[in-house]
Design a protein around this motif. Sequence first.
Motif, PDB file in Angstrom:
ATOM      1  N   TYR A 103      -2.236 -11.556   0.505  1.00  0.00           N
ATOM      2  CA  TYR A 103      -3.670 -11.623   0.857  1.00  0.00           C
ATOM      3  C   TYR A 103      -4.019 -13.009   0.209  1.00  0.00           C
ATOM      4  O   TYR A 103      -4.864 -13.854   1.293  1.00  0.00           O
ATOM      5  CB  TYR A 103      -4.476 -10.702   0.476  1.00  0.00           C
ATOM      6  CG  TYR A 103      -5.893 -10.879   0.595  1.00  0.00           C
ATOM      7  CD1 TYR A 103      -6.579 -10.554   1.838  1.00  0.00           C
ATOM      8  CD2 TYR A 103      -6.948 -11.302  -0.391  1.00  0.00           C
ATOM      9  CE1 TYR A 103      -7.746 -10.582   2.139  1.00  0.00           C
ATOM     10  CE2 TYR A 103      -8.343 -11.487   0.001  1.00  0.00           C
ATOM     11  CZ  TYR A 103      -8.605 -11.011   1.139  1.00  0.00           C
ATOM     12  OH  TYR A 103     -10.122 -11.393   1.371  1.00  0.00           O
ATOM     13  N   GLY A 138      -8.336  -6.747  -1.081  1.00  0.00           N
ATOM     14  CA  GLY A 138      -7.132  -7.628  -1.031  1.00  0.00           C
ATOM     15  C   GLY A 138      -6.658  -8.073  -2.321  1.00  0.00           C
ATOM     16  O   GLY A 138      -5.640  -8.411  -2.672  1.00  0.00           O
ATOM     17  N   GLN A 141      -5.254  -5.507  -4.731  1.00  0.00           N
ATOM     18  CA  GLN A 141      -4.119  -5.342  -4.559  1.00  0.00           C
ATOM     19  C   GLN A 141      -3.063  -6.320  -5.164  1.00  0.00           C
ATOM     20  O   GLN A 141      -2.054  -6.194  -5.678  1.00  0.00           O
ATOM     21  CB  GLN A 141      -3.818  -4.938  -3.036  1.00  0.00           C
ATOM     22  CG  GLN A 141      -4.623  -3.757  -2.645  1.00  0.00           C
ATOM     23  CD  GLN A 141      -4.510  -3.732  -1.101  1.00  0.00           C
ATOM     24  OE1 GLN A 141      -4.432  -2.431  -0.719  1.00  0.00           O
ATOM     25  NE2 GLN A 141      -4.442  -4.821  -0.476  1.00  0.00           N
ATOM     26  N   ASP A 142      -3.596  -7.562  -4.890  1.00  0.00           N
ATOM     27  CA  ASP A 142      -2.513  -8.632  -5.365  1.00  0.00           C
ATOM     28  C   ASP A 142      -2.652  -8.669  -6.955  1.00  0.00           C
ATOM     29  O   ASP A 142      -1.399  -8.973  -7.409  1.00  0.00           O
ATOM     30  CB  ASP A 142      -3.286 -10.111  -4.880  1.00  0.00           C
ATOM     31  CG  ASP A 142      -2.928 -10.289  -3.366  1.00  0.00           C
ATOM     32  OD1 ASP A 142      -2.239  -9.392  -2.581  1.00  0.00           O
ATOM     33  OD2 ASP A 142      -3.448 -11.408  -3.043  1.00  0.00           O
ATOM     34  N   GLY A 227       3.315  -6.853   0.653  1.00  0.00           N
ATOM     35  CA  GLY A 227       2.376  -6.619   1.677  1.00  0.00           C
ATOM     36  C   GLY A 227       2.925  -7.198   2.931  1.00  0.00           C
ATOM     37  O   GLY A 227       3.598  -7.898   2.786  1.00  0.00           O
ATOM     38  N   TYR A 228       2.562  -6.400   3.928  1.00  0.00           N
ATOM     39  CA  TYR A 228       1.487  -5.331   3.970  1.00  0.00           C
ATOM     40  C   TYR A 228       2.183  -4.275   4.376  1.00  0.00           C
ATOM     41  O   TYR A 228       3.201  -4.252   5.072  1.00  0.00           O
ATOM     42  CB  TYR A 228       0.399  -5.429   4.813  1.00  0.00           C
ATOM     43  CG  TYR A 228      -0.609  -6.625   4.429  1.00  0.00           C
ATOM     44  CD1 TYR A 228      -1.328  -6.557   3.377  1.00  0.00           C
ATOM     45  CD2 TYR A 228      -0.905  -7.532   5.284  1.00  0.00           C
ATOM     46  CE1 TYR A 228      -2.232  -7.484   2.912  1.00  0.00           C
ATOM     47  CE2 TYR A 228      -1.834  -8.796   5.021  1.00  0.00           C
ATOM     48  CZ  TYR A 228      -2.460  -8.428   3.495  1.00  0.00           C
ATOM     49  OH  TYR A 228      -3.410  -9.624   3.405  1.00  0.00           O
ATOM     50  N   SER A 256       1.901  -1.433  -2.839  1.00  0.00           N
ATOM     51  CA  SER A 256       1.844  -1.521  -1.626  1.00  0.00           C
ATOM     52  C   SER A 256       0.454  -1.979  -1.063  1.00  0.00           C
ATOM     53  O   SER A 256      -0.426  -1.255  -1.339  1.00  0.00           O
ATOM     54  CB  SER A 256       2.687  -0.544  -0.666  1.00  0.00           C
ATOM     55  OG  SER A 256       4.005  -0.358  -0.809  1.00  0.00           O
ATOM     56  N   ALA A 257       0.470  -3.049  -0.501  1.00  0.00           N
ATOM     57  CA  ALA A 257      -1.012  -3.548  -0.193  1.00  0.00           C
ATOM     58  C   ALA A 257      -1.249  -2.942   1.248  1.00  0.00           C
ATOM     59  O   ALA A 257      -0.411  -3.231   2.207  1.00  0.00           O
ATOM     60  CB  ALA A 257      -1.092  -5.068  -0.320  1.00  0.00           C
ATOM     61  N   SER A 259      -3.515  -4.246   4.749  1.00  0.00           N
ATOM     62  CA  SER A 259      -3.918  -5.366   5.299  1.00  0.00           C
ATOM     63  C   SER A 259      -5.270  -4.970   5.498  1.00  0.00           C
ATOM     64  O   SER A 259      -5.983  -3.861   5.919  1.00  0.00           O
ATOM     65  CB  SER A 259      -3.278  -5.470   6.568  1.00  0.00           C
ATOM     66  OG  SER A 259      -3.907  -6.600   7.482  1.00  0.00           O
ATOM     67  N   LEU A 278      -8.223  -1.063  -8.085  1.00  0.00           N
ATOM     68  CA  LEU A 278      -7.727  -0.197  -6.856  1.00  0.00           C
ATOM     69  C   LEU A 278      -7.797   1.306  -7.326  1.00  0.00           C
ATOM     70  O   LEU A 278      -6.957   1.731  -8.380  1.00  0.00           O
ATOM     71  CB  LEU A 278      -6.446  -0.628  -6.271  1.00  0.00           C
ATOM     72  CG  LEU A 278      -6.257  -0.089  -4.922  1.00  0.00           C
ATOM     73  CD1 LEU A 278      -7.215  -0.503  -3.975  1.00  0.00           C
ATOM     74  CD2 LEU A 278      -4.794  -0.442  -4.494  1.00  0.00           C
ATOM     75  N   ALA A 283      -5.889   5.173  -1.970  1.00  0.00           N
ATOM     76  CA  ALA A 283      -5.193   4.092  -1.196  1.00  0.00           C
ATOM     77  C   ALA A 283      -4.053   4.689  -0.424  1.00  0.00           C
ATOM     78  O   ALA A 283      -3.679   4.487   0.703  1.00  0.00           O
ATOM     79  CB  ALA A 283      -5.025   2.879  -2.061  1.00  0.00           C
TER      80      ALA A 283
END
Length: 310
Positions: A103, A138, A141-142, A227-228, A256-257, A259, A278, A283
């Motif tokens: 992201y 985003g 998640q990163d 990702g993603y 795991s992200a 999108s 998060l 999620a």
Amino acid sequence: MFSTCSQRFAYGLALFALLSSQACSKIRLDGDLRTPSGMGSAETLADVELRNRTVEDDPLWSGAFQHQLFVRELSQVPAEEYTLLGSYLDNGAAYVIVHPAFYTYFHDWQGEDPSSPLSNALEISLAAPKWSAVAAVGTAQDKALRDFLEIATTQERLVLLVLPHSDDTPRGRAYRRFVNEVTNASPSVVVVYSRSPDEGELDAVEARRLARLWTALDKPTLRIGGGYVGRCIAGFQASVSDLIDPSKLEVLSDLSAISPDDLGDDAARRLLRPDGSLDVDRATTAMFERGLTGPNLARLARLSDAKSER
């Protein structure tokens, strides 16, 4: 200054070792570093925080490590050394991380401000106000994946990074520096390359090379994140599914992200805790509801400081 890539690589490792040896005083943790399952002992967390505030803030580091990765490519590892990587397995499993921090560095690349005291684009993004829940998700998640990589590489868990080929653009240099910062020149990290930043697929040569490594390691479970989910992760799985037993490919929802294109602002808001981190349970549910995962969805088990006995 250097006539060959190997000379630059050796210089980088020597520089990392020198700066690490100079970081001799312990520091107080500020609580910023966190992993999805709270993995890692206090000692491991302290080691990571110390290195981040000493080695990686040193101008020598930030200058040298924009230009070359200081972890090995799988293509550079002789086949006779494959079994040696087995000592880094985590209870019989390896981690595959596809396009980490996608992201920040690809989907929503904002550049880096050379005058900023923050060292990389993800740190800048974390410190900036978020104007939408999608952007906050985003970045969160990163960050979760960054924290995992910092600790997993410090504990020398086997991590297979799937990266796009980088160039000498500002983004390419920034991404190399980010990868170097979170992998810490660890001997337990190897890199394979995807076809492009927008695809997680490996080409046939890289896929066969990875399959040979997997076989040499007695066919461990590959725990996949990055990702993603449903996009580059699915592409990676598809490119190796004829060579690696699909039952050995687990997607970790913790790592795991999703999108932003698969989320609206309302849905994204529901994935955030009050502190901006998060909510992995929600999620995971969102991944299921959107059909983004295959049958092998798992959660990250707590990692201890004891490596696999292999």
